[in-house]
Design a protein around this motif. Structure first.
Motif, short mmCIF file in Angstrom:
data_model
loop_
_atom_site.label_atom_id
_atom_site.label_comp_id
_atom_site.label_asym_id
_atom_site.label_seq_id
_atom_site.Cartn_x
_atom_site.Cartn_y
_atom_site.Cartn_z
N ILE A 35 6.32 -0.69 -14.37
CA ILE A 35 6.86 -1.85 -14.11
C ILE A 35 5.86 -3.30 -13.38
CG2 ILE A 35 8.89 -3.30 -12.66
CD1 ILE A 35 10.57 -0.55 -12.43
N ILE A 36 5.46 -4.19 -14.06
CA ILE A 36 4.53 -4.66 -13.48
C ILE A 36 5.36 -5.76 -12.94
CG2 ILE A 36 2.55 -6.31 -13.87
CD1 ILE A 36 2.05 -4.08 -16.04
N THR A 37 5.28 -6.98 -11.79
CA THR A 37 5.57 -7.94 -11.10
C THR A 37 5.86 -9.35 -11.47
OG1 THR A 37 5.33 -7.99 -9.47
CG2 THR A 37 6.56 -6.27 -9.17
N GLY A 38 6.30 -9.96 -11.26
CA GLY A 38 5.37 -11.93 -11.01
C GLY A 38 4.79 -11.21 -10.18
N ALA A 39 4.42 -12.95 -9.75
CA ALA A 39 3.25 -13.44 -8.92
C ALA A 39 3.39 -14.79 -8.58
CB ALA A 39 2.00 -13.22 -9.14
N PRO A 40 3.57 -15.49 -7.31
CA PRO A 40 3.64 -16.83 -7.29
C PRO A 40 2.25 -17.20 -8.52
CG PRO A 40 2.97 -15.02 -5.58
CD PRO A 40 2.73 -14.18 -6.53
N LEU A 41 2.20 -17.53 -9.53
CA LEU A 41 0.27 -18.42 -9.67
C LEU A 41 1.05 -19.23 -10.86
CD1 LEU A 41 -1.29 -14.49 -10.04
CD2 LEU A 41 -1.62 -15.97 -8.29
N GLY A 42 2.61 -19.81 -10.62
CA GLY A 42 2.82 -20.24 -11.68
C GLY A 42 1.70 -21.20 -12.19
N LYS A 43 0.82 -22.37 -11.69
CA LYS A 43 0.28 -23.33 -12.71
C LYS A 43 -1.15 -22.63 -12.51
CE LYS A 43 3.44 -27.12 -11.65
NZ LYS A 43 3.36 -28.42 -11.40
N ILE A 44 -1.44 -21.55 -11.81
CA ILE A 44 -2.95 -20.90 -11.65
C ILE A 44 -3.29 -20.56 -13.45
CG2 ILE A 44 -4.51 -19.80 -10.78
CD1 ILE A 44 -3.04 -20.05 -7.73
N PRO A 45 -4.85 -21.53 -13.55
CA PRO A 45 -4.94 -20.68 -15.52
C PRO A 45 -4.91 -19.58 -15.34
CG PRO A 45 -5.39 -23.07 -14.56
CD PRO A 45 -5.47 -22.26 -13.10
N PHE A 46 -4.65 -19.03 -15.97
CA PHE A 46 -4.84 -17.73 -15.92
C PHE A 46 -6.61 -17.01 -15.08
CE2 PHE A 46 -1.49 -17.39 -19.83
CZ PHE A 46 -0.83 -16.76 -17.85
N GLU A 47 -8.02 -17.17 -15.93
CA GLU A 47 -8.73 -17.07 -15.68
C GLU A 47 -9.71 -17.14 -15.04
OE1 GLU A 47 -9.42 -20.92 -18.22
OE2 GLU A 47 -7.50 -19.48 -18.17
N ASP A 48 -8.60 -18.73 -13.63
CA ASP A 48 -8.38 -18.35 -12.56
C ASP A 48 -7.64 -17.34 -11.37
OD1 ASP A 48 -10.63 -20.52 -12.92
OD2 ASP A 48 -9.02 -22.25 -13.12
N VAL A 49 -7.40 -16.75 -12.16
CA VAL A 49 -6.97 -15.12 -10.80
C VAL A 49 -7.54 -14.39 -11.02
CG1 VAL A 49 -4.51 -13.70 -10.72
CG2 VAL A 49 -4.28 -15.72 -12.24
N TYR A 50 -7.94 -14.41 -9.74
CA TYR A 50 -8.74 -13.10 -9.15
C TYR A 50 -9.22 -11.70 -9.57
CZ TYR A 50 -6.80 -10.19 -5.92
OH TYR A 50 -5.61 -9.55 -5.43
N TYR A 51 -7.65 -11.05 -9.85
CA TYR A 51 -7.66 -10.33 -10.88
C TYR A 51 -7.54 -10.26 -11.89
CZ TYR A 51 -3.19 -10.94 -9.41
OH TYR A 51 -1.22 -11.39 -9.66
N TRP A 52 -7.47 -11.49 -12.75
CA TRP A 52 -6.60 -11.34 -14.12
C TRP A 52 -7.60 -10.24 -15.30
CZ3 TRP A 52 -3.88 -12.92 -17.55
CH2 TRP A 52 -4.43 -12.85 -18.57
N ASP A 53 -9.13 -10.49 -14.89
CA ASP A 53 -9.70 -9.25 -16.25
C ASP A 53 -9.00 -7.83 -15.67
OD1 ASP A 53 -12.03 -10.60 -17.14
OD2 ASP A 53 -13.13 -10.29 -15.98
N LYS A 54 -8.68 -7.87 -13.85
CA LYS A 54 -8.02 -5.78 -13.91
C LYS A 54 -6.99 -5.90 -14.21
CE LYS A 54 -9.09 -3.67 -11.67
NZ LYS A 54 -9.85 -1.90 -12.50
N PHE A 55 -5.70 -7.41 -14.58
CA PHE A 55 -4.21 -6.97 -15.06
C PHE A 55 -4.62 -6.93 -16.52
CE2 PHE A 55 -1.65 -9.53 -16.94
CZ PHE A 55 -0.26 -8.73 -17.20
N LYS A 56 -5.85 -7.84 -17.22
CA LYS A 56 -5.94 -6.89 -19.04
C LYS A 56 -6.04 -6.17 -19.09
CE LYS A 56 -8.83 -11.00 -19.40
NZ LYS A 56 -9.67 -11.38 -20.28
N GLU A 57 -7.40 -4.92 -18.44
CA GLU A 57 -7.29 -3.95 -18.80
C GLU A 57 -6.65 -2.96 -18.06
OE1 GLU A 57 -9.98 -0.75 -15.45
OE2 GLU A 57 -10.04 -2.43 -15.45
#
Length: 305
Positions: free
Chosen positions: A104-126
């Motif tokens: 289970i991967i939960t939500g996150a309060p990142l509604g208007k932040i571009p994906f590439e600006d999320v600090y763990y975006w690369d880790k999330f894709k991995e």
């Protein structure tokens, strides 16, 4: 059967007070059955609240579930004590060499932040790529669902100007499918997001089956043909007062939020909201655990491909 959790996890005492069947790790170690191994990547800020909500739903089946909590890294949290994180949350790199029945991967309060600006975006894709070969079925919630749709199917981000918050009545499709077995023709579910889950866009850009949507709120539930990826655009795990707490928080921060739709009695924020989605939430998690995980996962997880 119970959900198995660490003996001294705060959720254990809360669930016990609600007469929810849990079992301690020490007691479960003497039982000669294999529990389902479910990993939870908790991206929500109030981690204790979210883990308790999820475990409440995971406990409502005849299956024994062994839950492990994981985080993307060891960064400090403003909303969860560091000692709690250090004691109960492992890093993803520590568990990625293992196989899991459910994830289970939960939500996150990142509604208007571009994906590439999320600090763990690369880790999330991995992690999403890893799950495809190391987990029988993965459940993506809210922000995680939108992010996974972007990564897996290149579905572009669509956001609303105003946050979609409230309880929405969704229509059920494909009633014959086990994932929605027992669902009413229409059911209520909490939503709290800026993301837009457009059914035409999802149909045109993926092979996902849509199981529930709302004409205003968009797609609520969808899954891959083999149910190895299940996407929920809302929060069936929410407590009765969670949306109210979010609304009051946004008011305090000067965000001028809309009143959550179909939530407060008579649309009066001074009245106590009542949950009308619990039965749906429990049924959805029960169906997912039984039909998307338990019925298809190998007894020997090393056989998982």
């Amino acid at each position: 059967m119970p959900i198995r959790i660490p003996d001294d996890l705060p959720a254990a005492g809360i669930l016990k007070s609600e007469n929810i069947f849990t079992i301690s790790e020490s007691r479960a170690s003497h039982q000669h059955i294999r529990p389902l191994r479910v990993l939870i990547l908790n991206l929500m800020p109030k981690k204790i609240e979210t883990e308790t909500q999820l475990m409440r739903l995971l406990s409502n089946t005849p299956l024994q579930v062994d839950v492990e909590l994981v985080r993307v890294d060891a960064r400090a949290s403003r909303n969860t004590p560091q000692e709690h994180l250090d004691k109960f949350y492992g890093d993803f790199d520590r568990v990625k060499k293992q196989k899991w029945d459910g994830f289970i991967i939960t939500g996150a309060p990142l509604g208007k932040i571009p994906f590439e600006d999320v600090y763990y975006w690369d880790k999330f894709k991995e992690i999403v790529d890893w799950s495809h070969h190391n987990v029988t079925s993965t459940l993506f919630l809210c922000w995680a669902a939108q992010a996974a749709l972007n990564h897996l199917f290149d579905i572009k981000r669509e956001t609303r100007d105003q946050k979609l918050s409230g309880i929405y009545k969704h229509t059920t499709y494909n009633h014959h499918h086990p994932l929605v077995r027992g669902f009413d023709d229409q059911f209520w579910a909490p939503l709290s997001r800026f993301a837009d889950f457009n059914s035409k866009t999802i149909k045109a850009n993926s092979d996902l089956t849509i199981f529930a949507d709302d004409s205003d709120a968009g797609v609520y539930l969808a899954a891959s043909p083999d149910c190895r990826q299940v996407f929920i655009s809302g929060h069936p795990e929410y407590d009765a007062n969670t949306l109210s707490n979010e609304y009051l928080r946004d008011l305090d921060e000067g965000l001028n939020p809309d009143l959550p739709a179909n939530y407060y009695p008579d649309d009066d924020e001074n009245q106590i909201p009542r949950a009308k989605w619990r039965s749906h939430g429990n049924l959805l998690y029960s169906n997912w655990l039984n039909y998307c995980v338990y019925q298809v996962t190998p007894y020997d997880l090393n056989e998982l491909k």
